[in-house]
Design a protein around this motif. Structure first.
Motif, PDB file in Angstrom:
ATOM      1  N   LYS A 112       0.828  -1.205   0.000  1.00 35.02           N
ATOM      2  CA  LYS A 112       0.000   0.000   0.000  1.00 35.02           C
ATOM      3  C   LYS A 112       0.863   1.257   0.000  1.00 35.02           C
ATOM      4  O   LYS A 112       2.000   1.253   0.486  1.00 35.02           O
ATOM      5  N   ASP A 113       0.317   2.357  -0.554  1.00 31.17           N
ATOM      6  CA  ASP A 113       1.023   3.636  -0.507  1.00 31.17           C
ATOM      7  C   ASP A 113       0.690   4.361   0.787  1.00 31.17           C
ATOM      8  O   ASP A 113       0.029   3.805   1.687  1.00 31.17           O
ATOM      9  N   ASP A 114       1.143   5.618   0.907  1.00 30.17           N
ATOM     10  CA  ASP A 114       0.948   6.370   2.149  1.00 30.17           C
ATOM     11  C   ASP A 114      -0.511   6.658   2.449  1.00 30.17           C
ATOM     12  O   ASP A 114      -0.872   6.940   3.596  1.00 30.17           O
ATOM     13  N   THR A 115      -1.364   6.600   1.423  1.00 25.95           N
ATOM     14  CA  THR A 115      -2.797   6.873   1.639  1.00 25.95           C
ATOM     15  C   THR A 115      -3.577   5.613   1.992  1.00 25.95           C
ATOM     16  O   THR A 115      -4.769   5.678   2.251  1.00 25.95           O
ATOM     17  N   GLY A 116      -2.885   4.463   1.981  1.00 30.04           N
ATOM     18  CA  GLY A 116      -3.563   3.215   2.310  1.00 30.04           C
ATOM     19  C   GLY A 116      -4.112   2.485   1.097  1.00 30.04           C
ATOM     20  O   GLY A 116      -4.719   1.423   1.243  1.00 30.04           O
ATOM     21  N   GLU A 117      -3.866   3.017  -0.108  1.00 28.30           N
ATOM     22  CA  GLU A 117      -4.338   2.366  -1.326  1.00 28.30           C
ATOM     23  C   GLU A 117      -3.361   1.280  -1.760  1.00 28.30           C
ATOM     24  O   GLU A 117      -2.137   1.468  -1.701  1.00 28.30           O
TER      25      GLU A 117
END
Length: 509
Positions: free
Chosen positions: A477-482
């Motif tokens: 996941k990326d920093d946004t949680g995606e």
């Protein structure tokens, strides 16, 4: 016993070499009373010894590997007798230039020790060892402090002649106590140069040392005359202040090497160039003597620690070409001491102030800080790439749509599929028919809920052979949680499965 003597002996050799190297700059206020030197030529006289002292570092570093440190130090000290005597009899500007040029041999011996000494110690101590050896540049402080004091009593010419005795003593010490059996490396110089010149790290380290050691040398030869002319200090007072700058930078050099052995060297360099940037900006605003002293001492701290850190990094990255790499990097450091005084002199003659020169130093330091940050993250990416390529587990990475983006060499070894066979494909090209559809449905539900799944699964190799994997699939996941990709790692456990399912026939009578 002889091997244990090499660190103190070679460190003292460097002390003597650097003492000789800065005779002219330390005594220039006295010399200029007897020999007329135009103001615009003053910087040239003090900077000239740096030229040969820089260029000769490459061959001296190389030949230290070929013949050993004992021979190179011995020959260097004998050769230095001639320019030292010539200087003591100098009566013109030309004499100063000729003697100063060959006094550069004293500065060139630096690359001998940094090439020789790591042979006697394990890698985890190279930073400290090279730092202790590099502390031999305290020789510049010894001359800067003592030469003016002696010159006030016996004159500058007789002061210079004292160095002849010192050189003869250390030539003898190297003859008797130098290591005759030092391990030699006789790779041709052209081959060593070919092995390093394309490596970008060599030129980055050269730039960094150009700044750290260059500023150390530049301030050493620039401060005595500057403090007298700009702040009106007495010659002895200016010499003592310069000696303080040198002593602080020198003491912190082994500290920098020791810290580099214990901590991440590139992080230490980041801090070094950050301090440089701020200190140079402070000096650019032509402050009072108090603030100027603080800025100068900050430069000393940065130079000392930075010098120690860099010569932890050079043998670490260039172990097999240490001689030539040390020579090139240290040469650039020496040249870093040649150009700034001349540049400051030209800027002052045009603008009447030194501010622009110090602002240029701050900008170069800032650019170096950016480069160190880039190197740090490149090293981390390279480490990750090496782990990816060398691990025995098969690895495949897909995008969120399930298309394979990359695989590692172990993947090809385990499955038979080349990278070109699978890039852009869905992993189901390896699917066997042993698992029902519900198996895959439950697997992806668990990945969505928990972010990962692991377990046994049957798949097919490229040749159609079925085999049992232990598979781990993780959602990244990326920093946004995606979720941005999926990573699968697996090992072949078919042989273990077969061992469990083998039935042992029962003997009957």
């Amino acid at each position: 016993m002889i091997k244990k003597l090499q660190l103190p002996l070679q460190t003292m050799n460097l002390v003597v070499g650097f003492m000789v190297w800065v005779i002219i700059s330390s005594l220039i206020p006295f010399i200029s009373e007897d020999i007329t030197i135009a103001p615009e030529r003053l910087a040239i006289v003090t900077a000239v010894p740096v030229v040969l002292g820089s260029i000769l570092r490459i061959p001296l570093g190389y030949y230290a590997n070929v013949f050993g440190a004992r021979i190179i130090f011995l020959v260097s000290f004998i050769l230095l007798l001639f320019p030292v005597f010539y200087l003591s009899e100098a009566s013109s500007f030309t004499d100063l230039i000729i003697s100063g040029l060959f006094l550069g041999i004293g500065g060139a011996v630096f690359s001998v020790g940094v090439t020789s000494l790591p042979k006697y110690y394990p890698k985890e101590k190279h930073g400290l060892v090279n730092g202790i050896y590099g502390a031999g540049n305290i020789g510049t402080a010894v001359t800067t402090f003592s030469a003016p004091l002696i010159a006030t009593q016996i004159g500058w010419s007789n002061t210079v002649k004292i160095y002849l005795i010192l050189l003869l003593i250390f030539a003898a010490l190297n003859f008797f106590f130098g290591d005759r059996h030092e391990p030699k490396v006789k790779t041709p110089i052209i081959e060593q140069i070919k092995g390093v010149y394309k490596n970008e790290k060599l030129w980055f380290f050269s730039l960094f040392y150009f700044i750290t050691f260059g500023s150390f040398v530049a301030f050493t030869i620039y401060l005595p005359n500057f403090l007298v002319s700009n702040f009106g200090l007495e010659k002895v007072d200016a010499g003592m202040r310069t000696a303080g700058f040198i002593a602080l930078a020198t003491f912190l050099r082994p500290v920098g090497g020791w810290l580099a052995d214990k901590l991440q060297p590139l992080l230490l360099l980041m801090g070094t160039f950050f301090i440089y940037t701020i200190a140079a900006i402070v000096l650019a605003f032509s402050p009072t003597i108090g603030i100027y002293t603080v800025g100068t001492l900050a430069i000393a701290v940065s130079a000392g620690i930075g010098n120690g850190v860099i010569f932890k990094l050079v043998p670490f990255y260039f172990n097999k070409q240490a001689g030539i790499a040390n020579g090139i990097v240290s040469m650039m450091g020496g040249l870093g001491g040649f150009f700034p005084p001349i540049m400051l002199s030209i800027i002052f003659s045009v603008t009447g102030q030194y501010s622009i020169g110090f602002m240029l130093l701050s900008q170069v330091a800032l650019a170096s800080l950016v480069l160190v940050v880039w190197m740090y993250y490149q090293d981390r990416l390279q480490l990750a790439a090496e782990v990816f390529k060398s691990t025995g587990q098969g690895i495949l990475v897909t995008d969120i749509s399930g298309k394979i983006k990359t695989v590692n060499p172990a993947f090809t070894k385990l499955t038979g599929f080349e990278e070109s066979d699978v890039i852009g494909q869905n992993p189901n090209i390896m699917k066997s028919d042993r698992q029902p559809k519900d198996f895959y449905k439950e697997m992806w539900q668990e990945i969505e809920q928990k972010g990962m799944w692991q377990g046994e699964i049957w798949n097919r190799r490229k040749n159609g052979e079925e085999y049992l994997q232990w598979l781990n699939i993780s959602a990244v996941k990326d920093d946004t949680g995606e979720v941005v990709r999926y990573v699968g790692t697996f090992t072949d456990i078919t042989s273990e499965y077969k061992k469990k399912t083998v039935t042992i026939p029962v003997m009957t009578t």
